[in-house]
Design a protein around this motif. Sequence first.
Motif, PDB file in Angstrom:
ATOM      1  N   VAL A 236       0.698  -1.382   0.062  1.00  0.00           N
ATOM      2  CA  VAL A 236      -0.056   0.087  -0.144  1.00  0.00           C
ATOM      3  C   VAL A 236       0.914   1.201  -0.099  1.00  0.00           C
ATOM      4  O   VAL A 236       0.894   2.123  -0.910  1.00  0.00           O
ATOM      5  N   SER A 237       1.867   1.250   0.816  1.00  0.00           N
ATOM      6  CA  SER A 237       2.826   2.334   0.937  1.00  0.00           C
ATOM      7  C   SER A 237       3.676   2.529  -0.305  1.00  0.00           C
ATOM      8  O   SER A 237       3.693   3.680  -0.752  1.00  0.00           O
ATOM      9  N   MET A 238       3.983   1.532  -0.914  1.00  0.00           N
ATOM     10  CA  MET A 238       4.834   1.419  -1.994  1.00  0.00           C
ATOM     11  C   MET A 238       3.933   2.193  -3.071  1.00  0.00           C
ATOM     12  O   MET A 238       4.435   2.763  -3.934  1.00  0.00           O
ATOM     13  N   LEU A 239       2.806   1.660  -3.375  1.00  0.00           N
ATOM     14  CA  LEU A 239       1.946   2.103  -4.427  1.00  0.00           C
ATOM     15  C   LEU A 239       1.429   3.507  -4.227  1.00  0.00           C
ATOM     16  O   LEU A 239       1.372   4.383  -5.372  1.00  0.00           O
ATOM     17  N   SER A 240       1.408   3.894  -3.066  1.00  0.00           N
ATOM     18  CA  SER A 240       1.116   5.310  -2.571  1.00  0.00           C
ATOM     19  C   SER A 240       1.932   6.325  -3.287  1.00  0.00           C
ATOM     20  O   SER A 240       1.914   7.324  -3.458  1.00  0.00           O
ATOM     21  N   LEU A 241       3.312   5.845  -3.238  1.00  0.00           N
ATOM     22  CA  LEU A 241       4.181   6.694  -3.841  1.00  0.00           C
ATOM     23  C   LEU A 241       4.521   6.650  -5.274  1.00  0.00           C
ATOM     24  O   LEU A 241       4.919   7.410  -5.766  1.00  0.00           O
ATOM     25  N   ALA A 242       4.369   5.558  -5.865  1.00  0.00           N
ATOM     26  CA  ALA A 242       4.873   5.030  -7.064  1.00  0.00           C
ATOM     27  C   ALA A 242       3.686   5.593  -7.928  1.00  0.00           C
ATOM     28  O   ALA A 242       4.144   6.232  -9.072  1.00  0.00           O
ATOM     29  N   THR A 243       2.521   5.514  -7.795  1.00  0.00           N
ATOM     30  CA  THR A 243       1.358   5.790  -8.563  1.00  0.00           C
ATOM     31  C   THR A 243       1.420   7.437  -8.759  1.00  0.00           C
ATOM     32  O   THR A 243       1.359   7.706  -9.990  1.00  0.00           O
ATOM     33  N   PRO A 244       1.656   8.278  -7.973  1.00  0.00           N
ATOM     34  CA  PRO A 244       1.518   9.712  -8.289  1.00  0.00           C
ATOM     35  C   PRO A 244       2.707  10.120  -9.260  1.00  0.00           C
ATOM     36  O   PRO A 244       2.668  10.943  -9.982  1.00  0.00           O
ATOM     37  N   ILE A 245       4.011   9.641  -8.957  1.00  0.00           N
ATOM     38  CA  ILE A 245       4.954   9.828  -9.713  1.00  0.00           C
ATOM     39  C   ILE A 245       5.121   9.298 -10.953  1.00  0.00           C
ATOM     40  O   ILE A 245       5.506  10.045 -12.082  1.00  0.00           O
ATOM     41  N   VAL A 246       4.531   8.337 -11.096  1.00  0.00           N
ATOM     42  CA  VAL A 246       4.170   7.478 -12.790  1.00  0.00           C
ATOM     43  C   VAL A 246       3.228   8.441 -13.301  1.00  0.00           C
ATOM     44  O   VAL A 246       3.328   8.938 -14.535  1.00  0.00           O
ATOM     45  N   LEU A 247       2.217   8.951 -12.833  1.00  0.00           N
ATOM     46  CA  LEU A 247       1.159   9.934 -13.377  1.00  0.00           C
ATOM     47  C   LEU A 247       1.856  11.293 -13.836  1.00  0.00           C
ATOM     48  O   LEU A 247       1.645  11.748 -14.687  1.00  0.00           O
ATOM     49  N   LEU A 248       2.746  11.811 -12.871  1.00  0.00           N
ATOM     50  CA  LEU A 248       3.561  12.938 -13.193  1.00  0.00           C
ATOM     51  C   LEU A 248       4.475  12.805 -14.308  1.00  0.00           C
ATOM     52  O   LEU A 248       4.625  13.575 -15.125  1.00  0.00           O
ATOM     53  N   TYR A 249       5.109  11.536 -14.367  1.00  0.00           N
ATOM     54  CA  TYR A 249       5.919  11.273 -15.359  1.00  0.00           C
ATOM     55  C   TYR A 249       5.230  11.375 -16.824  1.00  0.00           C
ATOM     56  O   TYR A 249       5.768  11.807 -17.788  1.00  0.00           O
ATOM     57  N   PHE A 250       3.923  10.921 -16.921  1.00  0.00           N
ATOM     58  CA  PHE A 250       3.198  10.864 -18.313  1.00  0.00           C
ATOM     59  C   PHE A 250       2.766  12.362 -18.556  1.00  0.00           C
ATOM     60  O   PHE A 250       2.723  12.699 -19.775  1.00  0.00           O
ATOM     61  N   VAL A 251       2.542  12.892 -17.520  1.00  0.00           N
ATOM     62  CA  VAL A 251       2.318  14.531 -17.679  1.00  0.00           C
ATOM     63  C   VAL A 251       3.526  15.179 -18.216  1.00  0.00           C
ATOM     64  O   VAL A 251       3.316  15.996 -19.241  1.00  0.00           O
ATOM     65  N   ALA A 252       4.427  14.943 -17.784  1.00  0.00           N
ATOM     66  CA  ALA A 252       5.937  15.598 -18.285  1.00  0.00           C
ATOM     67  C   ALA A 252       6.241  15.116 -19.580  1.00  0.00           C
ATOM     68  O   ALA A 252       6.603  15.933 -20.668  1.00  0.00           O
TER      69      ALA A 252
END
Length: 316
Positions: A236-252
């Motif tokens: 849960v904690s791992m996905l809580s950090l990984a998910t927003p970073i991946v979304l921001l990556y696709f925004v970039a």
Amino acid sequence: MLKSARKEEKDPEGRMPLAEHLRELRNRLAKAILAIVVGAVVGAVFYQDIIDILTEPIQKSVGCNTAFTELAKKGDGACGNITMSGLMGPFTLMIKVSLMSGVVLASPIWLYQLWGFVAPGLHQHEKRYSLAFVAAGFPLFLAGGWFSYHVLPAAAEVLIDFTPDGAVNLLPLDELLDLVTRMVIVFGLSFEMPLLLVMLNLGGVVSGRRMLGWWRGMIMGVTVFAAFATPTVDPVSMLSLATPIVLLYFVAVGFSLLNDLRRARAEAAEPSPDEASDLDLTPEDIGEIETVSASRTVPEQSGPDRERVNGYDDVT
């Protein structure tokens, strides 16, 4: 009068002697340190409140409805045993929390002093880009810190569940604050990764299409990083950090693709420096050419006694 004269003597491009640079650096450092000291004094005044705010996620995870500092005053450790080690431990912790609060509270001032020292050496477009990066980077860091602050209760609950039955889990307050601080910094810096990719794209180092081709490796790398960055082993904690970073990556990536398209259109509209310019084949009037040629002829000399200037005649 002296101050106005010094302002007038400054180079418009920001150039100055080394001694002036060192003097300006000293003045700006003094202002930044003074602001941090004032912020630290404010942090020392509200020391207990800051402790309660930082320990609130851990407090909720163990079922406490009262602040840890209030529990410590009452001697009630039913839902959390906060401990301090050593005679100097409380004082050291107060200094650490106060300095951390001073750095955070004075961040607008020392960031402005840093900008004021660097800005004179930048070009106009570099100033514009740097201001845009600072304006976007600060909210991203705050978003990462806010996100970690709300992930901490789940992380703390998982960690405390490993306590054996019949054992009392003592929670050292200094380690607790170090954990909260580390989580906020890790999450905040992680949210800056898409901004770094955008900066590389604007600098022409990486194209948006190339960044898009990294998506598999990027997802895997972010997931592995989140597994090591979070203090818990739960997904849960791992996905809580990984998910927003991946979304921001696709925004970039989307921003970089649009920027590459804009750059390609601008280059197509302007002629290349390697291409020859179009020839002007419009015929000219011969009379005009003769008039221009006649006006460019050397004037006739007046005779052998022509006037000389500095030993040379007018033709020479």
